[in-house]
Design an enzyme around this catalytic site. Sequence first.
Site, PDB file in Angstrom:
ATOM      1  N   CYS A 116      59.622 -35.673  87.378  1.00 51.27           N
ATOM      2  CA  CYS A 116      60.985 -36.200  87.462  1.00 51.27           C
ATOM      3  C   CYS A 116      62.022 -35.310  86.792  1.00 51.27           C
ATOM      4  CB  CYS A 116      61.034 -37.602  86.875  1.00 51.27           C
ATOM      5  SG  CYS A 116      59.813 -38.727  87.610  1.00 51.27           S
ATOM      6  N   HIS A 171      67.762 -38.876  85.234  1.00 50.24           N
ATOM      7  CA  HIS A 171      66.709 -39.413  86.076  1.00 50.24           C
ATOM      8  C   HIS A 171      66.819 -40.931  86.091  1.00 50.24           C
ATOM      9  CE1 HIS A 171      62.995 -40.339  87.943  1.00 50.24           C
ATOM     10  NE2 HIS A 171      62.411 -40.759  86.843  1.00 50.24           N
ATOM     11  N   ASN A 199      63.531 -45.209  91.872  1.00 49.00           N
ATOM     12  CA  ASN A 199      63.081 -43.960  91.263  1.00 49.00           C
ATOM     13  C   ASN A 199      62.605 -43.005  92.356  1.00 49.00           C
ATOM     14  OD1 ASN A 199      61.631 -41.911  89.998  1.00 49.00           O
ATOM     15  ND2 ASN A 199      60.670 -43.250  88.485  1.00 49.00           N
TER      16      ASN A 199
END
Length: 330
Positions: free
Chosen positions: A112, A257, A287
Site C-alpha cells: 500500500c 493510503h 482500500n
Amino acid sequence: MGIRIIGTGYDVPETIVTNEDFAKIVDTNDEWITTRTGIKTRHIATGQTLGYQIGARAAQMALNDAGISIDEIDLVIGTTCTPDYLTPSLACMVANELGAKKPACVEINSACAGFVYALDMAKRYLSDDDYRNVLIVSSELLSKMTDYEDRSTCVLFGDGAGACVVTKSDDPFVSELGSDPSGNKFLFARGVEPGNPFSKEPFNPESDGFAKAAPHKLHQDGREVYKFATRAMPSAVKAACEKANIDPDELDWVFSHQANARILETAAKNLKVPLSKFYMNIADYGNMSSACIPVCMALAQREGKLVRGQKLCTVGFGGGLVYAAAVFEW
C-alpha cells in the site's frame, strides 16, 4: 533537484458493491462495516477485466492531462501487489497497451506504500540526464486475492488504478521510507508454492511460521496492522516534514493510503493537523492498496482542490510492514 507532477489520471471498474451486497454473502451488515471502517461502497472488477487494462486507462488520462504523448515517457514504473502476470510486469503491459516503443519499465511491490516509493524512485531517476519524464501507474485488483469467506477483511478492499506523469523540477521533494520487517506475518498473501518433479516430499505452506490462510488469499491480523499504521503513519509524516523544514500543520493536503477511516482520524489527531486537510474517499472506494493515493490526487485535482504551490504530503503503509511519506509542492 525535485520533481513536479504534471498530469494525473484514474480508472475504476463499473461494478459498485455496497455493504448490503456483502450482507448477502457473509454475516455482516452496513452498520458494522461503516462503524469500523468508514467504507460504504467499493468498485469490483468483473468479467474479463484485468489490472493492466484499468492501469492503461488511468495512464492515458494522466498523459492527456499532462499534454504529452507516451513517446515522451522515458520510464514507466508500475506498482502492484496483484499483478496479472508473474512476468511480464505491469509496467511493460501498460506501456504496450499505450503503444510505447522503448521506455524503461520496472515494477515494484511495496504494497500500500507502493505509490510513494515510486515517487521517490522517479525523483532518483530524474536526477540522471537520461530521464526527463516518468509515468507512474498503480493498479490493483485486490478482489482476486480477497478471501470472501472472511467477513473481517473481505469488506475492506476495492479495485482501481491511479497514474501520474512526473517531470524534473527545481521544486523541493523529500521522502521518508522505512519498514518494520518483523511484522511481515501480520499482512500477507502466499504466492505460487514451490514444487517440481524432483521434489521428494510435498511442500508444507505453513512451514514458514505464517498463519494458515486460503491459498493466494490475503490474511490480515487487524489489531497488529492497526497498531503499526497508527504509529508509523504520523511518524513518517513528521520525519518527512522535518526534512522539508516545515511543520505538519503547514501542509495544505495530506494524501494518505485509505485503509480505515479511524486510522486517518487518529493520525490527524497525533499530528495536530485538521482532519479536513486529509483527502478521504474511503467511503466510496475502500482500500485499493497502492492505487489509493494516486486516485485521491486525481479526484482532488478534478474537484479543483489542488492549486500550484500548495504543500502536499503523500503517505502509505502496508504489508511488509512498510511505510513511506513524501513532501513536495503541487
